[in-house]
Write a protein that holds these residues in place. Structure first.
Motif, PDB file in Angstrom:
ATOM      1  N   ILE A 108       0.840  -1.210   0.000  1.00 10.04           N
ATOM      2  CA  ILE A 108       0.000   0.000   0.000  1.00 10.04           C
ATOM      3  C   ILE A 108       0.866   1.247   0.000  1.00 10.04           C
ATOM      4  O   ILE A 108       0.599   2.206  -0.733  1.00 10.04           O
ATOM      5  N   GLU A 109       1.930   1.247   0.814  1.00  9.39           N
ATOM      6  CA  GLU A 109       2.843   2.393   0.840  1.00  9.39           C
ATOM      7  C   GLU A 109       3.499   2.593  -0.517  1.00  9.39           C
ATOM      8  O   GLU A 109       3.660   3.731  -0.992  1.00  9.39           O
ATOM      9  N   LYS A 110       3.883   1.488  -1.159  1.00  6.01           N
ATOM     10  CA  LYS A 110       4.509   1.578  -2.486  1.00  6.01           C
ATOM     11  C   LYS A 110       3.545   2.204  -3.485  1.00  6.01           C
ATOM     12  O   LYS A 110       3.918   3.076  -4.277  1.00  6.01           O
ATOM     13  N   GLU A 111       2.279   1.780  -3.437  1.00  7.39           N
ATOM     14  CA  GLU A 111       1.290   2.310  -4.376  1.00  7.39           C
ATOM     15  C   GLU A 111       1.019   3.786  -4.101  1.00  7.39           C
ATOM     16  O   GLU A 111       0.847   4.580  -5.035  1.00  7.39           O
ATOM     17  N   LYS A 112       0.985   4.178  -2.827  1.00  6.34           N
ATOM     18  CA  LYS A 112       0.795   5.595  -2.499  1.00  6.34           C
ATOM     19  C   LYS A 112       1.947   6.435  -3.038  1.00  6.34           C
ATOM     20  O   LYS A 112       1.749   7.537  -3.573  1.00  6.34           O
TER      21      LYS A 112
END
Length: 389
Positions: A180-184
């Motif tokens: 999720i952090e990577k996608e953000k």
């Protein structure tokens, strides 16, 4: 972390060999999910896969991701498996201490409840009661920043979730949190990129407008012609940049669609009603640093054909094709005009357009052929499908 032990849970405890096999399966599932999340940029698909893996790893029917949208608001059932139709993406679950997910989220600790009807810490959410859920395990999803929400697995069957199950769920949730952090981070990068693209396009169009105004005020025919050429070229670069931005995904450009849109835009902007274009372009995904120079080459060759392939009192016919042949790309532009003069050598050409084309061809480590074919000229560009490194 409090684990409730009951007579039913003890009766359903697996034997040591079964326990070991289940833990090995869980480890393999987390590792495979990590590889999947690393490759996939579709967050909804990653969330759904996390739920599927949680259900499979714990051998239960239900699993879900509860997303915290705003402080004080209920969780959103963002993704899940096993739930009734229309619930995923719409249903809400309490995010306070009175629900299992809220309890885990607020305390920051995993929560196991092996008998929801006997719970004194929190109530059973209506969503779980409607689906006959009797036990649940919840862990917090977090990356490097604020917690995203809760990963939960639920079962209708008697039995017991164990601390080993919590370790599996937490490993899965931690991996999901990093995804999720990577996608953000990618989304933030895309937003900045879009803003930069927008400003570049506006700046190019402004330069084109200034050149056009200077052309109208120019006195000598040579100056007018040079300014028209410069204005057209800057405008073309702006349109190429715009089409590249519209056709690009996170990492690549579908070049067939990009080329069709670019050619249509270019033909329309030049307002040529005496020329027909036949275009054949395969759907090929290319890196942006390969698509941009190829788009510029195609635009320059098309403008060159429109300029030199005019037929008196007859329509001109142009052809543009693009295909992939193994590890190589081929771009061809042809016309039915008078053709190239005898002994034409692109390297000796003094025209700015041809010099730009040769420079771009060298940039993509390609080859360039110019010659006559049938009634007119034909230009062929070939290059590797992927750049070095």
């Amino acid at each position: 972390m409090k684990v409730e032990v009951t007579r039913e849970s003890l009766a359903n405890t697996p034997s040591a060999p079964e326990e070991l096999e289940q833990r090995l399966v869980q480890q393999a599932l987390v590792a495979e999910f990590g590889r999947y999340a690393l490759r996939n940029h579709d967050l909804d698909a990653v969330l759904e896969e996390a739920c599927r893996v949680a259900a499979e790893g714990l051998q239960v029917r239900f699993a879900k991701v509860l997303e915290c949208l705003e402080e004080g608001e209920p969780f959103l059932l963002r993704a899940g498996v096993g739930w009734g139709p229309g619930l995923v993406g719409h249903a809400q679950v309490g995010a306070d201490l009175e629900s299992p997910g809220g309890y885990a989220f607020r305390t920051g600790e995993p929560v196991i409840s092996n008998h929801l009807t006997r719970e004194t810490r929190f109530r059973t959410p209506q969503l779980l009661a409607d689906h006959g859920v009797v036990r649940a395990v919840n862990v917090v999803i977090r990356g490097d920043g604020e917690p995203y929400g809760v990963l939960e697995a639920d079962s209708r069957d008697p039995g017991a979730f164990s601390p080993h199950d919590v370790a599996f769920m937490q490993a899965l949730a931690n991996t999901l949190g990093l995804a999720i952090e990577k996608e953000k981070a990618l989304n933030d990068k895309r937003l900045v990129s879009r803003e930069i693209d927008h400003r570049i396009k506006n700046s190019l169009m402004l330069v084109s407008s200034v050149l056009a105004m200077q052309q109208r005020n120019a006195v000598s025919p040579e100056a007018k012609a040079a300014l028209v050429q410069a204005s057209d070229r800057v405008g073309t670069i702006a349109r190429i940049h715009d089409q590249l931005h519209r056709s690009a995904t996170a990492d690549s450009v579908e070049f067939g669609s990009y080329l069709r849109a670019l050619a249509r835009d270019l033909m329309g902007s030049l307002a040529r009603n005496d020329a027909d274009l036949t275009l054949e372009a395969e759907s090929v995904d290319l890196a942006a640093d390969r698509a941009a120079p190829l788009g510029l080459i195609a635009a320059e060759l098309l403008m060159n054909a429109l300029k030199h392939a005019r037929r008196e009192r007859e329509r001109s016919h142009l052809g543009l094709s693009f295909r992939r042949d193994g590890d190589a790309l081929e771009l061809v532009v042809a016309d039915d005009g008078p053709g190239l003069p005898a002994g034409f050598d692109p390297a000796q050409s003094k025209g700015l357009g041809m010099r730009l084309i040769l420079s771009l061809v060298r940039q993509i480590e390609g080859t360039f052929e110019a010659g006559n074919h049938g009634e007119g000229a034909r230009f062929i560009v070939r290059c590797p499908a992927e750049g070095p490194g």
